[in-house]
Design an enzyme around this catalytic site. Structure first.
Site, PDB file in Angstrom:
ATOM      1  N   ASP A  48     -27.454 -35.544 -75.082  1.00 17.72           N
ATOM      2  CA  ASP A  48     -27.936 -36.818 -74.542  1.00 17.72           C
ATOM      3  C   ASP A  48     -27.365 -37.104 -73.148  1.00 17.72           C
ATOM      4  O   ASP A  48     -26.763 -38.160 -72.914  1.00 17.72           O
ATOM      5  CB  ASP A  48     -27.572 -37.968 -75.489  1.00 17.72           C
ATOM      6  CG  ASP A  48     -27.839 -37.644 -76.943  1.00 17.72           C
ATOM      7  OD1 ASP A  48     -28.819 -36.934 -77.210  1.00 17.72           O
ATOM      8  OD2 ASP A  48     -27.067 -38.101 -77.805  1.00 17.72           O
ATOM      9  N   GLU A 209     -37.464 -41.396 -79.943  1.00 27.92           N
ATOM     10  CA  GLU A 209     -36.135 -41.900 -79.629  1.00 27.92           C
ATOM     11  C   GLU A 209     -35.728 -41.335 -78.267  1.00 27.92           C
ATOM     12  O   GLU A 209     -36.468 -40.567 -77.640  1.00 27.92           O
ATOM     13  CB  GLU A 209     -35.120 -41.512 -80.699  1.00 27.92           C
ATOM     14  CG  GLU A 209     -34.766 -40.024 -80.740  1.00 27.92           C
ATOM     15  CD  GLU A 209     -33.558 -39.748 -81.634  1.00 27.92           C
ATOM     16  OE1 GLU A 209     -33.063 -40.671 -82.303  1.00 27.92           O
ATOM     17  OE2 GLU A 209     -33.094 -38.583 -81.649  1.00 27.92           O
TER      18      GLU A 209
END
Length: 337
Positions: A48, A209
């Site tokens: 991420d 997401e």
């Protein structure tokens, strides 16, 4: 006279050989510059990723805390990175979610401060997880936690993680969500709280997401991840996109399907080397005008964690983003800096 000409020619011939020999020697001494980079750019687990070009001219990259307390890396060229430190220590790390991990950081420069938005959660804690923010005068920290903005059960959005900050028309917004709908809401002028009276709005469906919105020309591009992120070589993560002419949508894929109905266009799919590719950083532009994107993936040759990958984002004639080959490159030409 003929003898003189022969001697002169012979001297010039010898001089040319010496010159060539010297030039060849110089070339052998010059270092060979590799114009290519190779994925993974960092062969450590850095899920991420988020990136910023700081006021000091360097790039700084942050990631989910597979390295505890949120790792910070520094680079001049997006390829060669050095570990700086962690954003937090055991004493300064956020603590509003007991035993929670710090996930999916998002770095920004707001009002002269470096603001690091973060998610805090435990696996399965979809109603107690939430989003907070920390600030620093410097990109390498130390970051001072300002606490949570909200928890899932406070804003009534299950699994409130994977936040992204964006400014649009002189207003500040937070976009977030993970497989329970993607939402957005306006922030206060300092970006450290929800604006009084602001109401959340859903902008995409339940397939997504790890969202990131990039404004280019007349379009807002909503990048997102679908599939499973964290099952090693069985991970099915892919990076997808839709676009809109408004920040809050509606967003449509290339076929015209609304992202509220889980429409999407794939940007980065798996290949034989890298799988589970997704949750991208912000787009960074090099000096030649090329756009670059970091994201994580699982290296099937060494499937320990989610390594840092880099690819050039290209744009089609009808203004859709793509990468060459539709999946992670093994090697490619370096960014220009």
């Amino acid at each position: 006279m003929k003898k003189y000409n022969f001697i002169l020619f012979f001297i010039l011939f010898l001089a040319s050989l010496v010159s060539v020999g010297c030039n060849n020697t110089d070339k052998k001494d010059e270092p060979v510059v590799d114009s290519k980079y190779h994925n993974p750019v960092i062969a450590l687990s850095l899920p991420d990723p988020t990136i910023i070009k700081a006021q000091d001219g360097f790039f700084y990259l942050y990631a989910t805390e597979d390295t505890r307390n949120v790792p910070i890396y520094k680079s001049e060229d997006l390829i060669d990175w050095i570990f700086v430190k962690t954003a937090f220590t055991e004493d300064t790390r956020p603590s509003f979610e007991s035993n929670g991990g710090i996930w999916a950081p998002d770095i920004n420069y707001i009002n002269g401060k470096y603001c690091l938005y973060y998610s805090m959660s435990v696996w399965g804690g979809e109603w107690t997880c939430g989003i907070g923010v920390a600030v620093s005068d410097k990109p390498e920290g130390p970051f001072v936690d300002k606490g949570k903005l909200f928890r899932s059960n406070e804003i009534d959005v299950q699994n409130s993680i994977d936040q992204f900050y964006i400014e649009d028309q002189e207003k500040k917004y937070l976009i977030w969500g993970s497989f329970r709908g993607i939402y957005g809401i306006e922030l206060s002028d300092d970006g450290l709280s929800i604006k009084s009276g602001a109401e959340k709005k859903q902008i995409a469906g339940t397939a997504f997401e790890g969202t990131y919105i990039h404004k280019r020309g007349e379009y807002y591009y909503l990048f997102a991840s679908i599939g499973s992120c964290c099952e090693g070589i069985n991970s099915t993560y892919q990076l997808v996109v839709g676009r809109s002419k408004s920040l809050f949508g509606p967003y449509f894929d290339k076929s015209g399907k609304d992202m509220m109905e889980n429409g999407y266009t794939v940007v980065i799919a798996p290949n034989s080397r890298f799988v589970g590719n997704g949750h991208c950083s912000e787009i960074v532009q090099d000096k030649s005008g090329k756009d670059w994107l970091f994201y994580h993936g699982v290296d099937v040759q060494n499937p320990k964690g989610r390594v840092l990958l880099l690819d050039e984002i290209k744009w089609s004639g009808d203004n859709w983003p793509y990468v060459s080959g539709g999946s992670p490159s093994l090697s490619a030409s370096k960014p220009v800096f």
